[in-house]
Design a protein around this motif. Sequence first.
Motif, PDB file in Angstrom:
ATOM      1  N   GLN A 282       1.030 -40.234 -17.157  1.00 33.87           N
ATOM      2  CA  GLN A 282       1.027 -39.939 -15.721  1.00 33.87           C
ATOM      3  C   GLN A 282       2.384 -39.411 -15.283  1.00 33.87           C
ATOM      4  N   ASP A 283       2.348 -38.560 -14.294  1.00 33.99           N
ATOM      5  CA  ASP A 283       3.569 -37.920 -13.832  1.00 33.99           C
ATOM      6  C   ASP A 283       4.356 -38.849 -12.938  1.00 33.99           C
ATOM      7  N   ASN A 284       5.423 -39.442 -13.486  1.00 34.89           N
ATOM      8  CA  ASN A 284       6.249 -40.317 -12.651  1.00 34.89           C
ATOM      9  C   ASN A 284       7.633 -39.719 -12.411  1.00 34.89           C
ATOM     10  N   GLY A 285       7.688 -38.412 -12.518  1.00 34.66           N
ATOM     11  CA  GLY A 285       8.951 -37.741 -12.220  1.00 34.66           C
ATOM     12  C   GLY A 285       9.974 -37.815 -13.329  1.00 34.66           C
ATOM     13  N   ALA A 286       9.558 -38.213 -14.533  1.00 37.52           N
ATOM     14  CA  ALA A 286      10.501 -38.286 -15.649  1.00 37.52           C
ATOM     15  C   ALA A 286      10.624 -36.907 -16.313  1.00 37.52           C
ATOM     16  N   LEU A 287      11.688 -36.764 -17.148  1.00 41.81           N
ATOM     17  CA  LEU A 287      11.832 -35.527 -17.933  1.00 41.81           C
ATOM     18  C   LEU A 287      10.956 -35.711 -19.168  1.00 41.81           C
ATOM     19  N   VAL A 288       9.879 -34.950 -19.263  1.00 37.74           N
ATOM     20  CA  VAL A 288       8.927 -35.192 -20.346  1.00 37.74           C
ATOM     21  C   VAL A 288       8.873 -34.012 -21.304  1.00 37.74           C
ATOM     22  N   GLY A 289       8.402 -34.316 -22.499  1.00 39.55           N
ATOM     23  CA  GLY A 289       8.274 -33.267 -23.496  1.00 39.55           C
ATOM     24  C   GLY A 289       7.521 -33.776 -24.702  1.00 39.55           C
ATOM     25  N   THR A 290       7.477 -32.954 -25.760  1.00 40.82           N
ATOM     26  CA  THR A 290       6.721 -33.300 -26.953  1.00 40.82           C
ATOM     27  C   THR A 290       7.645 -33.211 -28.163  1.00 40.82           C
ATOM     28  N   VAL A 291       7.551 -34.189 -29.050  1.00 44.43           N
ATOM     29  CA  VAL A 291       8.348 -34.128 -30.271  1.00 44.43           C
ATOM     30  C   VAL A 291       7.791 -33.009 -31.151  1.00 44.43           C
ATOM     31  N   VAL A 292       8.648 -32.036 -31.524  1.00 45.98           N
ATOM     32  CA  VAL A 292       8.156 -30.935 -32.366  1.00 45.98           C
ATOM     33  C   VAL A 292       8.736 -31.002 -33.778  1.00 45.98           C
ATOM     34  N   ALA A 293       9.780 -31.775 -33.976  1.00 45.90           N
ATOM     35  CA  ALA A 293      10.332 -31.894 -35.329  1.00 45.90           C
ATOM     36  C   ALA A 293      11.200 -33.136 -35.413  1.00 45.90           C
ATOM     37  N   LEU A 307      10.675 -29.439 -24.008  1.00 50.61           N
ATOM     38  CA  LEU A 307      10.431 -29.890 -22.647  1.00 50.61           C
ATOM     39  C   LEU A 307       9.136 -29.286 -22.114  1.00 50.61           C
ATOM     40  N   ALA A 308       8.420 -30.084 -21.324  1.00 53.20           N
ATOM     41  CA  ALA A 308       7.162 -29.616 -20.744  1.00 53.20           C
ATOM     42  C   ALA A 308       7.446 -28.433 -19.824  1.00 53.20           C
ATOM     43  N   GLY A 309       6.533 -27.492 -19.795  1.00 54.71           N
ATOM     44  CA  GLY A 309       6.631 -26.374 -18.860  1.00 54.71           C
ATOM     45  C   GLY A 309       7.740 -25.405 -19.202  1.00 54.71           C
ATOM     46  N   GLY A 310       8.016 -25.250 -20.470  1.00 52.92           N
ATOM     47  CA  GLY A 310       9.056 -24.275 -20.847  1.00 52.92           C
ATOM     48  C   GLY A 310       9.218 -24.301 -22.347  1.00 52.92           C
ATOM     49  N   ASP A 311      10.220 -23.554 -22.849  1.00 53.42           N
ATOM     50  CA  ASP A 311      10.402 -23.614 -24.297  1.00 53.42           C
ATOM     51  C   ASP A 311      11.775 -24.150 -24.673  1.00 53.42           C
ATOM     52  N   GLN A 312      12.420 -24.832 -23.721  1.00 53.43           N
ATOM     53  CA  GLN A 312      13.716 -25.427 -24.055  1.00 53.43           C
ATOM     54  C   GLN A 312      13.519 -26.617 -24.988  1.00 53.43           C
ATOM     55  N   VAL A 313      14.361 -26.685 -26.007  1.00 54.51           N
ATOM     56  CA  VAL A 313      14.269 -27.793 -26.949  1.00 54.51           C
ATOM     57  C   VAL A 313      15.519 -28.661 -26.811  1.00 54.51           C
ATOM     58  N   VAL A 314      15.322 -29.967 -26.686  1.00 50.31           N
ATOM     59  CA  VAL A 314      16.437 -30.900 -26.565  1.00 50.31           C
ATOM     60  C   VAL A 314      16.459 -31.772 -27.812  1.00 50.31           C
ATOM     61  N   ARG A 315      17.671 -31.954 -28.364  1.00 50.64           N
ATOM     62  CA  ARG A 315      17.792 -32.821 -29.536  1.00 50.64           C
ATOM     63  C   ARG A 315      18.192 -34.222 -29.102  1.00 50.64           C
ATOM     64  N   VAL A 316      17.521 -35.189 -29.658  1.00 53.46           N
ATOM     65  CA  VAL A 316      17.731 -36.579 -29.263  1.00 53.46           C
ATOM     66  C   VAL A 316      17.901 -37.420 -30.516  1.00 53.46           C
ATOM     67  N   ASP A 317      18.960 -38.227 -30.564  1.00 52.02           N
ATOM     68  CA  ASP A 317      19.148 -39.081 -31.739  1.00 52.02           C
ATOM     69  C   ASP A 317      18.572 -40.470 -31.497  1.00 52.02           C
ATOM     70  N   THR A 330       4.161 -36.503 -30.577  1.00 57.14           N
ATOM     71  CA  THR A 330       4.180 -37.560 -29.573  1.00 57.14           C
ATOM     72  C   THR A 330       4.694 -37.021 -28.239  1.00 57.14           C
ATOM     73  N   ALA A 331       4.033 -37.429 -27.152  1.00 57.61           N
ATOM     74  CA  ALA A 331       4.556 -37.100 -25.830  1.00 57.61           C
ATOM     75  C   ALA A 331       5.618 -38.132 -25.488  1.00 57.61           C
ATOM     76  N   VAL A 332       6.799 -37.675 -25.065  1.00 61.07           N
ATOM     77  CA  VAL A 332       7.889 -38.607 -24.788  1.00 61.07           C
ATOM     78  C   VAL A 332       8.507 -38.333 -23.428  1.00 61.07           C
ATOM     79  N   ALA A 333       9.090 -39.368 -22.869  1.00 60.54           N
ATOM     80  CA  ALA A 333       9.880 -39.218 -21.651  1.00 60.54           C
ATOM     81  C   ALA A 333      11.335 -39.421 -22.029  1.00 60.54           C
TER      82      ALA A 333
END
Lengths: 346, 296, 257
Positions: A282-293, A307-317, A330-333
């Motif tokens: 559900q949309d709770n105003g978080a920054l959401v996206g999908t793990v691609v690698a 990130l949802a709604g675009g093609d920007q990729v963010v790296r997260v450790d 996986t869908a992640v916030a």
Amino acid sequence: MGHLELRGLRKSFGGQAALAGLDLELARGELVSLLGPSGCGKTTALRIVAGFETADAGSVRVDGHDITGVPANKRDMGMVFQAYSLFPNMTAAQNIAFGRKLRKKADRTGELLELVGLGHLGKRYPHQLSGGQQQRVALARALAIEPRVLLLDEPLSALDAKVRVNLRDEIRRIQTELGMTTLFVTHDQEEALAVSDRVGVMSHGRLEQLDTPSVVYRQPASAFVAQFVGVTNTVLGTAVAGGVRIGAFRLATAAAEGIADGADVHVIVRPEDIGVAQHSGQDNGALVGTVVAQSFLGPVTRLSVRLAGGDQVVRVDQPSSRAGDFPVGTAVALDLAAARLLVVAV
Amino acid sequence: MVAPVANPARGDAAPGRRWPAWLVVVPFLAYVGVFLVYPTALVLIGAFQDANGGFTLDNVGALTRGVHLQAFLRSVELSALTALLGAVLGALLSWAVAAGRPDGLPRRVVVAGSGVLAQFGGVPLAFAFLATVGFQGLVTQVLRERFGVDLFAHGAWLFELPGLTLVYTFFQVPLMVIVFLPALDGLRPQWREAVASLGGNSWTYWRHVGGPVLLPAFLGAALLLFANAFSAYATAAALVSQGSPIVPLQIRGALTGEVLLGQENTGKALGLGMVVVVAVAMGLHALLQRRFARWR
Amino acid sequence: MAVKVVRWLVLLAFGVFFLLPLLAMAEFSTRGAGGTRSLDSWSGIVTDPDLVDAILVSVQLAVAGSLLVLVLLVPTMTWIRLRLPRLRRPVEFLCLLPIAIPAIVLVVGMAPLYAWVDYFLGGSPLTLTFAYAVLVLPFAYRAIDAGLSAIDLKTLAEAARGLGASWAAVLLRVVVPNIRTALIGASLLSVALVLGEFTVASLLNFDTLQVRVNLLGKRNAGVSIAVSLLSLLFAFALLFLLSFVGERRRGAAAGEG
Ligand SMILES: Nc1ncnc2c1ncn2[C@@H]1O[C@H](COP(=O)(O)OP(=O)(O)OP(=O)(O)O)[C@@H](O)[C@H]1O
Ligand SMILES: [Mg+2]
């Protein structure tokens, strides 16, 4: 007053500025790294201090004495070059003894060989030594003259990874032991962070930031520093009142203060500062996206999140032990609440 | 190195090739066998043969006496002297060239000019010196008419050993440049800077690093120059038409002149002698060269 | 700065030493009767049919000699690197052998050999090609060896073979284009050497450029000196050209790196 001071150094080669006003001060016994991309003027700065190059403007001082006009062979600077600087016609021991002999000082070769861990190799010629051993000899040769300042120009860049790490720790140990004021040039940020008291990040012939490794890493003074030191994400967003907007996500932060609302900005954030949780949907105003690698880096695993709604990729450790919770798809916030951010107008 | 999968001696297992691998080198080996190895062998073996093909040491023995021995001594003297002059002067010129920009005009001109004079020289050089200090040469005339100096007051020196020394030096210097310039280029700027940072000056550098590092290359080059002068024929042949003061000219005599009975193979013995001298010089040269290469 | 002055003084001194004879040649070859200037010696070059013939012979020899040495060396050296590495040392030894054997010695052994060549192929001076290919062998070998060392021959050849190329195609369409500058260098050097060769030609009694120049010098030094100057300048032009060929190769290598 610093032990070694560079003031307003300028130098250009055929109209091309290599140094554009460099100021730097080293306290006695301090190790300062000059870090920066290729061609930013690190070597030029070091060579001016050593006396191999004359500055167009500015001065070099040691203990407050201006040595700008002193020739290289009267400066008492110990210099270690990138590679191939050992005299090929002399053994390791003879190389080390050379400087003291010129000064008619008592021989200390054995002691110096021990210091750099080569007690048994004194009789070898440079071509009979490995690259790492050669650099140890070069270090001992520079230290032999009991220099006022030690200058190192990428002394490790010709070595392989393992040797490089060993030798850099050794250099740091010896430098601390002798309390030697040291200027260390490198383009390897990990190396600079690991061995230095302070790191000076250079770009286009001047210092962008000069501070302790942890400050340079955690509070980069500019986007350039953030991007050059360590791994960063650069996310495109828009400045809004009291924060920034990335897609549909609004982030409240003081970092965007002073940037006009509606301006495009880059939000710069380190992978390890971003929190991650599975997203319920559900949309709770978080920054959401999908793990691609996922890429496994040992203690941590780096997730690439589109990130949802675009093609920007963010790296997260994430700690590798938790990485199993976020398989690809996986869908992640993403949680930026605790992150140190740098926001710059594009 | 990774060994080829197929046995090279048996050849490639690829379809369509049924011939052995060594077949490709046969034309080369055959050619070299006929036009290089055979003539060489003819000289080396012939040196030990009498007119009937029987074994004899007389030909070689003749080299140790009289005119032949003198020719060898003179050849060695001429070669050693011009090698020394050429090496010292050539090293100086190499230094002057190497100190400039690697793509500069002086360097380009000197290198190309050296190639010409060192390897192309021969007959044209003899005529160059005739035009300069010959009986009617430019310098001879100017000295005679303007300064009243007679270059030939003490004989026709240009056509004797002193003349050969001068002309040989003229091609030895360029050869030195060709072989010594790469050695000078091999000196790393870091060495000079390391010496400076350790407190030494330019003299310290040349005395303790530059000089010792270059010494093997210098000596090696001098040996090469020696071999070069010792082998040279064309310039001497064009300049000296009377008498045979040096070995190559004696060989000319043996090939073209009338041969005394029992001395048919003297030319070959002289050839053998030359090969031995040159081989010794070149062997030492290779040794020194290897030593220098290790240091780079 | 003192060093700079010394350097230019040295260059100047050598410049005079080396240019003076060339200048003298120019002066000598333009002398006319009674202290006048004339170009008779220079026009004498083209009006002497024997000299023209000799020049033509030398030019043909230069072309034939450098072709022969390339044809002999390129396939052999390529093949040895690819499939017969054990032969590399012996072949190198053979190729460099002419350095240790002075031409004047070689010609002693070649004289009887050329009696046979004369018998089978006739007495054309072009048969000198065989001897000249031997004389230029060391220089051509070094140039080609450097060229082959600069490319990854094994990988190139394997890639081409993998794409179905015959060995001939590998040689002509892969190896030769990739060592082109080395081949040009080897050829220019060979041409210069053959044009300047005197020893072998004169002692085997063939009429080449240098032999004719030497002969002519006995009765008309002016023409000999003019031709000598001309051939020195020509060789200089060749080698000057060569210095740019090497340059292009270095530039290309840097661009790839
Ligand atoms: N001797 C020189 N002549 C001309 N330009 C030079 C010279 N030395 C340096 N430069 C130029 O000055 C600039 C800075 O060079 P410098 O060697 O200081 O860079 P650097 O930071 O050490 O780079 P790297 O990490 O590649 O060693 C570069 O653009 C370089 O091309
Ligand atoms: Mg540098």
